[in-house]
Scaffold this active site. Structure first.
Site, short mmCIF file in Angstrom:
data_model
loop_
_atom_site.label_atom_id
_atom_site.label_comp_id
_atom_site.label_asym_id
_atom_site.label_seq_id
_atom_site.Cartn_x
_atom_site.Cartn_y
_atom_site.Cartn_z
N HIS A 118 -4.01 7.01 1.41
CA HIS A 118 -4.26 5.66 0.90
C HIS A 118 -5.70 5.27 1.21
O HIS A 118 -6.30 5.76 2.16
CB HIS A 118 -3.27 4.71 1.59
N CYS B 171 0.80 -1.23 0.00
CA CYS B 171 0.00 0.00 0.00
C CYS B 171 0.84 1.28 0.00
O CYS B 171 0.34 2.34 -0.35
CB CYS B 171 -0.95 0.00 1.19
N ASN C 95 -9.95 -0.97 -2.13
CA ASN C 95 -8.53 -0.73 -1.91
C ASN C 95 -7.75 -1.29 -3.10
O ASN C 95 -7.72 -2.51 -3.30
CB ASN C 95 -8.10 -1.40 -0.59
N1 COA Z 1 -19.02 -9.68 6.23
C1 COA Z 1 -19.70 -9.91 7.36
N2 COA Z 1 -19.09 -10.12 8.55
C2 COA Z 1 -17.76 -10.11 8.57
C3 COA Z 1 -16.98 -9.88 7.41
C4 COA Z 1 -17.68 -9.68 6.19
N3 COA Z 1 -17.05 -9.44 5.04
N4 COA Z 1 -15.68 -9.93 7.74
C5 COA Z 1 -15.61 -10.16 9.04
N5 COA Z 1 -16.87 -10.27 9.55
C6 COA Z 1 -17.27 -10.53 10.94
C7 COA Z 1 -16.18 -11.16 11.76
O1 COA Z 1 -16.20 -12.55 11.60
C8 COA Z 1 -16.56 -10.72 13.15
O2 COA Z 1 -17.60 -11.55 13.62
P1 COA Z 1 -17.71 -11.96 15.19
O3 COA Z 1 -17.89 -10.67 15.90
O4 COA Z 1 -18.90 -12.85 15.21
O5 COA Z 1 -16.41 -12.64 15.50
C9 COA Z 1 -17.15 -9.35 12.95
O6 COA Z 1 -17.51 -9.25 11.57
C10 COA Z 1 -16.19 -8.22 13.28
O7 COA Z 1 -14.97 -8.48 12.63
P2 COA Z 1 -13.74 -7.52 12.74
O8 COA Z 1 -12.65 -8.05 11.89
O9 COA Z 1 -13.43 -7.28 14.18
O10 COA Z 1 -14.36 -6.19 12.10
P3 COA Z 1 -13.77 -4.75 12.00
O11 COA Z 1 -14.73 -3.77 12.48
O12 COA Z 1 -12.37 -4.67 12.54
O13 COA Z 1 -13.65 -4.52 10.41
C11 COA Z 1 -11.96 -4.54 8.69
C12 COA Z 1 -12.84 -5.37 9.64
C13 COA Z 1 -11.08 -5.48 7.92
C14 COA Z 1 -12.88 -3.78 7.76
C15 COA Z 1 -11.10 -3.55 9.49
O14 COA Z 1 -10.52 -4.17 10.61
C16 COA Z 1 -10.01 -2.89 8.69
O15 COA Z 1 -10.28 -2.13 7.78
N6 COA Z 1 -8.75 -3.10 9.04
C17 COA Z 1 -7.62 -2.41 8.44
C18 COA Z 1 -7.50 -2.60 6.96
C19 COA Z 1 -6.21 -1.98 6.52
O16 COA Z 1 -5.86 -0.90 6.91
N7 COA Z 1 -5.42 -2.64 5.74
C20 COA Z 1 -4.10 -2.10 5.53
C21 COA Z 1 -3.80 -1.75 4.23
S1 COA Z 1 -4.11 -2.98 3.07
#
Ligand code: COA
Length: 333
Positions: free
Chosen positions: A260, A113, A290
């Site tokens: 980004h 990224c 992304n």
């Molecule tokens: N659809 C539905 N539910 C989903 C899912 C999807 N696509 N992906 C994960 N979940 C669920 C998980 O299983 C979890 O369920 P649980 O509570 O029953 O265990 C719940 O949603 C929460 O998951 P979590 O991963 O904690 O969600 P979050 O709020 O952290 O959001 C991201 C997930 C990935 C969107 C977020 O963490 C993020 O953007 N992270 C950084 C990304 C980034 O900066 N990348 C770097 C550059 S590439």
């Protein structure tokens, strides 16, 4: 001769739109979850046999046209990508051949990224040292062929899209416009927080039967989402402050912040913490997802098109990604 300027920007976005509802037909997810957690409404996926260099070549042609630069004037190609066409040779070489430009150096920057900002720094150094006169910098990705579209991969697969952005760089006349500074950082101890383990040289074999059958999760990118999110916010804020302070400015002086595009919530948290007006932040993740190394040129392209990016503005670019790596650049546009 003056600072390094971005002369022209081009882009290539595959025409095939994949909505959140399209994805919810393939895995256990919903439009509501994706939008709420990431801000993404849709992304684009290729629907034909093509590689990152093909998208990059199209973006490069537009960048050259907009920069009013002939292909033969380019004397170095830098290609930022985490999804190269092949393990070898570099996508930069593939792109060079697609463009029909022979002899000039061409190489990839594999820094996910932050790849575009690392590439920008390399290009700026080449130009400022006088080694090269015009550099073509491309960020191009095809994620859609490497994601896990089963329930197992849903946390990552919904976030990424395909696309490419390109920029023609050269030194401008001696005035204040151009790249004022760039700032690069990395911390490899976090490598396993966001990574793709296979196929790779580490291990007994690069590909085994489980991998070929798509059953080994190692062949798909993995991320500790919340952990990455927190670091992305903290490091982006640090990098923005570093860029403005290095040039005697404050965050309030920034006219346009081009971050980004990993998650709209990350960019909102960064703006909120810095008390920076959201209308001065360029976000296009809603429509593109992304696109890793392509996000920043694609966002610059949009800001130019919609008139938000204009001559004389103080523009801050910032990115965070796997490694971890983070980077910023301050430009007088
Ligand atoms: N659809 C539905 N539910 C989903 C899912 C999807 N696509 N992906 C994960 N979940 C669920 C998980 O299983 C979890 O369920 P649980 O509570 O029953 O265990 C719940 O949603 C929460 O998951 P979590 O991963 O904690 O969600 P979050 O709020 O952290 O959001 C991201 C997930 C990935 C969107 C977020 O963490 C993020 O953007 N992270 C950084 C990304 C980034 O900066 N990348 C770097 C550059 S590439």
């Amino acid at each position: 001769m003056g600072k390094t300027r971005i002369r022209g920007i081009g882009r290539c976005i595959p025409s095939n739109v994949v909505t959140n509802d399209d994805l919810s037909g393939r895995m256990d997810t919903t439009d509501e979850w994706i939008q709420q957690r990431s801000g993404i409404q849709q992304r684009h996926h290729i629907d034909s046999d093509c590689g990152a260099a093909d998208l990059g070549a199209e973006a490069a042609r537009e960048a050259l046209e907009r920069a009013k630069t002939r292909l033969e004037e380019i004397d170095c190609i830098v290609f930022a990508t985490l999804s190269p066409d092949y393990d070898m040779p570099s996508s930069a070489c593939v792109l060079q051949s697609r463009l029909g430009l022979t002899g000039v150096p061409a190489f990839d920057v594999r820094n996910q990224c932050t790849g575009f900002l690392y590439g920008l720094t390399v290009a700026d150094s080449f130009l400022q040292s006088g080694r090269y006169g015009k550099v073509l910098l491309v960020g191009g990705e095809i994620h859609s062929t490497g994601l896990d579209f089963t329930d197992r991969g849903r946390q990552v697969a919904v976030l990424f899209g395909d696309g490419a952005g390109a920029a023609v760089l050269e030194r401008g006349p001696s005035d204040d416009r151009g790249i004022l500074s760039t700032h690069l950082h990395s911390e490899g101890s976090f490598a396993e927080k966001l990574w793709l383990e296979a196929a790779a040289s580490r291990g007994e074999t690069r590909l085994d039967e489980e991998m070929i059958a798509g059953e080994d999760p190692k062949i798909f990118p993995k991320m500790q989402g919340r952990y990455v999110f927190k670091h992305a916010v903290t490091r982006s804020i640090e990098a923005i402050r570093e860029a403005v302070e290095a040039n005697g400015y404050s965050v309030d002086d920034i006219d346009l912040l081009v971050p980004h595009q990993a998650n709209l919530r990350i960019n909102q948290a960064v703006a909120m913490t810095l008390e920076f007006p959201e209308e001065k932040v360029v976000n296009n993740i809603q429509g593109l997802g992304n696109t890793t190394a392509a996000t920043i040129p694609l966002a610059l392209y949009d800001a130019l098109e919609d008139g938000r990016l204009t001559e004389g503005q103080l523009v801050c670019l910032v990115a965070f990604g796997a490694g971890f790596t983070w980077a910023s650049a301050l430009l007088r546009w």
